[in-house]
Design an enzyme around this catalytic site. Sequence first.
Site, PDB file in Angstrom:
ATOM      1  N   ASP A 100       0.833  -1.201   0.000  1.00 12.02           N
ATOM      2  CA  ASP A 100       0.000   0.000   0.000  1.00 12.02           C
ATOM      3  C   ASP A 100       0.869   1.253   0.000  1.00 12.02           C
ATOM      4  O   ASP A 100       0.647   2.173  -0.759  1.00 12.02           O
ATOM      5  CB  ASP A 100      -0.968   0.004   1.192  1.00 12.02           C
ATOM      6  CG  ASP A 100      -0.265  -0.241   2.517  1.00 12.02           C
ATOM      7  OD1 ASP A 100       0.890  -0.710   2.517  1.00 12.02           O
ATOM      8  OD2 ASP A 100      -0.866   0.042   3.570  1.00 12.02           O
ATOM      9  N   ILE A 101       1.913   1.255   0.862  1.00 12.65           N
ATOM     10  CA  ILE A 101       2.722   2.470   0.997  1.00 12.65           C
ATOM     11  C   ILE A 101       4.192   2.119   1.199  1.00 12.65           C
ATOM     12  O   ILE A 101       4.514   1.135   1.875  1.00 12.65           O
ATOM     13  CB  ILE A 101       2.193   3.345   2.167  1.00 12.65           C
ATOM     14  CG1 ILE A 101       2.931   4.688   2.220  1.00 12.65           C
ATOM     15  CG2 ILE A 101       2.285   2.620   3.503  1.00 12.65           C
ATOM     16  CD1 ILE A 101       2.254   5.732   3.110  1.00 12.65           C
ATOM     17  N   ASP A 103       7.453   3.992   2.675  1.00 12.04           N
ATOM     18  CA  ASP A 103       7.800   5.159   3.486  1.00 12.04           C
ATOM     19  C   ASP A 103       9.329   5.270   3.523  1.00 12.04           C
ATOM     20  O   ASP A 103       9.937   5.856   2.628  1.00 12.04           O
ATOM     21  CB  ASP A 103       7.175   4.961   4.875  1.00 12.04           C
ATOM     22  CG  ASP A 103       7.264   6.185   5.756  1.00 12.04           C
ATOM     23  OD1 ASP A 103       7.976   7.132   5.407  1.00 12.04           O
ATOM     24  OD2 ASP A 103       6.620   6.200   6.826  1.00 12.04           O
ATOM     25  N   GLY A 105      11.285   2.736   3.058  1.00  9.18           N
ATOM     26  CA  GLY A 105      11.755   1.756   2.079  1.00  9.18           C
ATOM     27  C   GLY A 105      12.344   0.499   2.699  1.00  9.18           C
ATOM     28  O   GLY A 105      12.640  -0.467   1.994  1.00  9.18           O
ATOM     29  N   THR A 107      11.015  -1.859   4.562  1.00 13.56           N
ATOM     30  CA  THR A 107      10.191  -3.068   4.438  1.00 13.56           C
ATOM     31  C   THR A 107      10.338  -3.679   3.047  1.00 13.56           C
ATOM     32  O   THR A 107      10.571  -4.886   2.902  1.00 13.56           O
ATOM     33  CB  THR A 107       8.702  -2.735   4.704  1.00 13.56           C
ATOM     34  OG1 THR A 107       8.589  -2.150   5.999  1.00 13.56           O
ATOM     35  CG2 THR A 107       7.845  -3.986   4.618  1.00 13.56           C
TER      36      THR A 107
HETATM   37  C1  PRP Z   1       3.265  -0.113   6.316  1.00  9.44           C
HETATM   38  C2  PRP Z   1       3.208  -0.499   4.848  1.00  9.44           C
HETATM   39  C3  PRP Z   1       4.548  -1.103   4.606  1.00  9.44           C
HETATM   40  C4  PRP Z   1       5.446  -0.373   5.581  1.00  9.44           C
HETATM   41  C5  PRP Z   1       6.234   0.661   4.829  1.00  9.44           C
HETATM   42  O1  PRP Z   1       2.879  -1.195   7.076  1.00  9.44           O
HETATM   43  O2  PRP Z   1       2.173  -1.379   4.585  1.00  9.44           O
HETATM   44  O3  PRP Z   1       4.553  -2.496   4.829  1.00  9.44           O
HETATM   45  O4  PRP Z   1       4.620   0.248   6.557  1.00  9.44           O
HETATM   46  O5  PRP Z   1       7.103   1.368   5.679  1.00  9.44           O
HETATM   47  P1  PRP Z   1       8.653   1.508   5.387  1.00  9.44           P
HETATM   48  O6  PRP Z   1       8.830   1.865   3.950  1.00  9.44           O
HETATM   49  O7  PRP Z   1       9.071   2.644   6.321  1.00  9.44           O
HETATM   50  O8  PRP Z   1       9.333   0.229   5.746  1.00  9.44           O
HETATM   51  P2  PRP Z   1       2.509  -1.088   8.622  1.00  9.44           P
HETATM   52  O9  PRP Z   1       3.716  -1.397   9.450  1.00  9.44           O
HETATM   53  O10 PRP Z   1       1.847   0.242   8.882  1.00  9.44           O
HETATM   54  O11 PRP Z   1       1.498  -2.277   8.837  1.00  9.44           O
HETATM   55  P3  PRP Z   1       0.013  -2.514   8.226  1.00  9.44           P
HETATM   56  O12 PRP Z   1       0.176  -2.642   6.723  1.00  9.44           O
HETATM   57  O13 PRP Z   1      -0.428  -3.778   8.861  1.00  9.44           O
HETATM   58  O14 PRP Z   1      -0.829  -1.324   8.601  1.00  9.44           O
END
Ligand code: PRP
Length: 178
Positions: A100-101, A103, A105, A107
Amino acid sequence: MSELTPEVLISEEQIQSRVLALAEDISADYADGGELVMIGVLKGSFIFLADLSRRLSIPRTIEFIAVSSYGNGSVSSGAVRLVMDVRGNIEGKHVLIVEDIVDTGHTLKYLIGMLKSHRPASVRTAALVRKAESAEVDVTIDYLGFDIGDEWVVGYGLDFAEQNRTLPYIGVIKPTDG
Ligand code: PRP
């Protein structure tokens, strides 16, 4: 009255039109064959994955993976931990990671490396939104929906303390009392 009111940042119509365009690109790029497996990163990707996968004109299978990186806070620690691996065998298949997002990077970078160890035919990435200013590591997003600023966004899978994931648009959280 709710303390937190999401304001529309990206409308439902904008999202649906962009998702269709991404699906057309993906369908064209993978049209030449091989097995495509879309891997949704829980939880936030579930709506984007559902819409994107249903708009493809090519065969595909669906897997999910779960990681943990933020703990209880809202700031990324940079440390990513695998919580749930894919169930099926992805060796020799074309993998498309669906987020979804993006941020910082961290993950996505972790997932690309981890999934490559399963010896897939290829690994590409799709993300609905990217916070370009927040990037801490260089990671390629092959299919990107929208670039956004450093704001806390909710809706279309994204949450704030588990709320607002099912909004059809992407909104920005603005505290009402500053
Ligand atoms: C969000 C998103 C990514 C991660 C991105 O998940 O879905 O997996 O954060 O962040 P990064 O680029 O800083 O690594 P989140 O931890 O919020 O969990 P969720 O999807 O269960 O809400």
